[in-house]
Design a protein around this motif. Structure first.
Motif, PDB file in Angstrom:
ATOM      1  N   GLY A 100     -29.913 -35.812 -14.050  1.00 47.58           N
ATOM      2  CA  GLY A 100     -30.332 -36.685 -15.308  1.00 47.58           C
ATOM      3  C   GLY A 100     -29.440 -37.647 -15.835  1.00 47.58           C
ATOM      4  N   ALA A 101     -29.333 -37.901 -16.999  1.00 46.27           N
ATOM      5  CA  ALA A 101     -28.356 -38.818 -17.664  1.00 46.27           C
ATOM      6  C   ALA A 101     -26.782 -38.580 -17.166  1.00 46.27           C
ATOM      7  CB  ALA A 101     -28.538 -38.837 -19.040  1.00 46.27           C
ATOM      8  N   ALA A 102     -26.706 -37.448 -16.787  1.00 45.53           N
ATOM      9  CA  ALA A 102     -25.150 -36.851 -16.692  1.00 45.53           C
ATOM     10  C   ALA A 102     -25.007 -35.888 -15.622  1.00 45.53           C
ATOM     11  CB  ALA A 102     -24.411 -36.391 -17.711  1.00 45.53           C
ATOM     12  N   GLN A 103     -24.066 -35.980 -14.726  1.00 47.90           N
ATOM     13  CA  GLN A 103     -23.803 -35.150 -13.635  1.00 47.90           C
ATOM     14  C   GLN A 103     -22.823 -33.989 -14.047  1.00 47.90           C
ATOM     15  OE1 GLN A 103     -21.589 -36.288 -10.393  1.00 47.90           O
ATOM     16  NE2 GLN A 103     -22.185 -34.655  -9.091  1.00 47.90           N
ATOM     17  N   ALA A 104     -23.036 -32.797 -13.670  1.00 39.02           N
ATOM     18  CA  ALA A 104     -21.971 -31.791 -14.113  1.00 39.02           C
ATOM     19  C   ALA A 104     -21.506 -31.079 -12.980  1.00 39.02           C
ATOM     20  CB  ALA A 104     -22.824 -30.725 -14.887  1.00 39.02           C
ATOM     21  N   ARG A 105     -20.265 -30.505 -12.912  1.00 37.91           N
ATOM     22  CA  ARG A 105     -19.664 -29.845 -12.070  1.00 37.91           C
ATOM     23  C   ARG A 105     -19.019 -28.528 -12.871  1.00 37.91           C
ATOM     24  NH1 ARG A 105     -18.578 -32.413  -7.002  1.00 37.91           N
ATOM     25  NH2 ARG A 105     -19.033 -34.854  -7.055  1.00 37.91           N
ATOM     26  N   GLN A 106     -19.283 -27.463 -12.042  1.00 36.60           N
ATOM     27  CA  GLN A 106     -18.796 -26.166 -12.739  1.00 36.60           C
ATOM     28  C   GLN A 106     -17.868 -25.314 -11.815  1.00 36.60           C
ATOM     29  OE1 GLN A 106     -22.885 -24.692 -13.207  1.00 36.60           O
ATOM     30  NE2 GLN A 106     -21.661 -22.831 -13.420  1.00 36.60           N
ATOM     31  N   ALA A 107     -17.156 -24.873 -12.319  1.00 37.86           N
ATOM     32  CA  ALA A 107     -16.220 -23.597 -11.331  1.00 37.86           C
ATOM     33  C   ALA A 107     -15.870 -22.396 -12.217  1.00 37.86           C
ATOM     34  CB  ALA A 107     -14.781 -24.217 -10.668  1.00 37.86           C
ATOM     35  N   TYR A 108     -15.718 -21.067 -11.620  1.00 42.39           N
ATOM     36  CA  TYR A 108     -15.493 -19.971 -11.915  1.00 42.39           C
ATOM     37  C   TYR A 108     -14.191 -19.663 -11.216  1.00 42.39           C
ATOM     38  CZ  TYR A 108     -19.826 -19.294 -14.531  1.00 42.39           C
ATOM     39  OH  TYR A 108     -20.976 -19.688 -15.212  1.00 42.39           O
ATOM     40  N   LEU A 109     -13.237 -19.225 -11.993  1.00 43.91           N
ATOM     41  CA  LEU A 109     -11.997 -18.554 -11.345  1.00 43.91           C
ATOM     42  C   LEU A 109     -11.858 -17.228 -11.955  1.00 43.91           C
ATOM     43  CD1 LEU A 109      -9.706 -21.540 -12.332  1.00 43.91           C
ATOM     44  CD2 LEU A 109     -10.962 -21.127 -10.167  1.00 43.91           C
ATOM     45  N   VAL A 110     -11.671 -16.262 -11.083  1.00 44.73           N
ATOM     46  CA  VAL A 110     -11.191 -14.701 -11.422  1.00 44.73           C
ATOM     47  C   VAL A 110      -9.906 -14.566 -11.041  1.00 44.73           C
ATOM     48  CG1 VAL A 110     -12.068 -12.584 -11.225  1.00 44.73           C
ATOM     49  CG2 VAL A 110     -13.849 -14.435 -11.267  1.00 44.73           C
ATOM     50  N   ALA A 111      -8.914 -14.184 -12.014  1.00 41.71           N
ATOM     51  CA  ALA A 111      -7.663 -13.930 -11.979  1.00 41.71           C
ATOM     52  C   ALA A 111      -7.402 -12.480 -12.673  1.00 41.71           C
ATOM     53  CB  ALA A 111      -6.908 -15.048 -12.115  1.00 41.71           C
ATOM     54  N   GLY A 112      -7.303 -11.566 -12.075  1.00 40.59           N
ATOM     55  CA  GLY A 112      -7.115 -10.081 -12.774  1.00 40.59           C
ATOM     56  C   GLY A 112      -8.348 -10.133 -13.782  1.00 40.59           C
ATOM     57  N   ASP A 113      -7.858  -9.899 -15.103  1.00 37.43           N
ATOM     58  CA  ASP A 113      -8.719  -9.390 -16.045  1.00 37.43           C
ATOM     59  C   ASP A 113      -9.360 -10.782 -16.725  1.00 37.43           C
ATOM     60  OD1 ASP A 113      -6.450 -10.460 -17.488  1.00 37.43           O
ATOM     61  OD2 ASP A 113      -6.339  -8.593 -18.919  1.00 37.43           O
TER      62      ASP A 113
END
Length: 145
Positions: A100-113
């Motif tokens: 739409g009007a904006a593009q999104a990028r996302q990431a998840y990082l998992v580091a220990g707890d």
């Protein structure tokens, strides 16, 4: 919570409540080109709870619960791991076209707890640049690792 579509707030709230969440920290900023960046850190009582959160939210091959205003996301095939940091995992996604009007990028990082959610978005036809987003993910991963 506001990053996600409203229809998923109850599910996420239950997952966090049942998942021994200890701390939440968030920071956001906007660059002169209009790119908005947000980093959310969720710290759990143990690595097992962080992994359970990732699994409960179906993060991995998919981005899990949809972000607000983002119709669909795809695994970012251009992500190469960014100089893998020991004992961390990264899951990187980009909003599928047409956006739409904006593009999104996302990431998840998992580091220990700790689980980190990184979201960048930018309005306009140019979308959110891939390289600065990947740099943000790499730097946050190094900080957590």
């Amino acid at each position: 919570m506001s990053e996600y579509e409203k229809g998923f707030h109850a599910d996420i709230t239950t997952t966090l409540r049942d998942g021994a969440l200890r701390h939440i920290a968030a920071r956001g900023w906007t660059m002169p080109d209009g790119t908005s960046s947000r980093v959310h850190l969720l710290q759990f009582n143990s690595t097992a709870f962080a992994d359970a959160f990732r699994d409960d939210c179906s993060i991995g091959a998919t981005a899990g619960h949809p972000l607000a205003g983002v119709a669909d996301t795809d695994l970012d095939e251009s992500w190469s791991g960014g100089g893998k940091v020991a004992d961390t995992s990264s899951y990187v996604f980009t909003e599928a076209k047409p956006y739409g009007a904006a593009q999104a990028r996302q990431a998840y990082l998992v580091a220990g707890d700790t689980v980190a959610l990184i979201v960048q978005s930018r309005k306009g036809s140019g979308g959110t640049p891939r390289v600065p987003f990947h740099q943000t993910v790499i730097l946050q991963n190094q900080l957590l690792g």
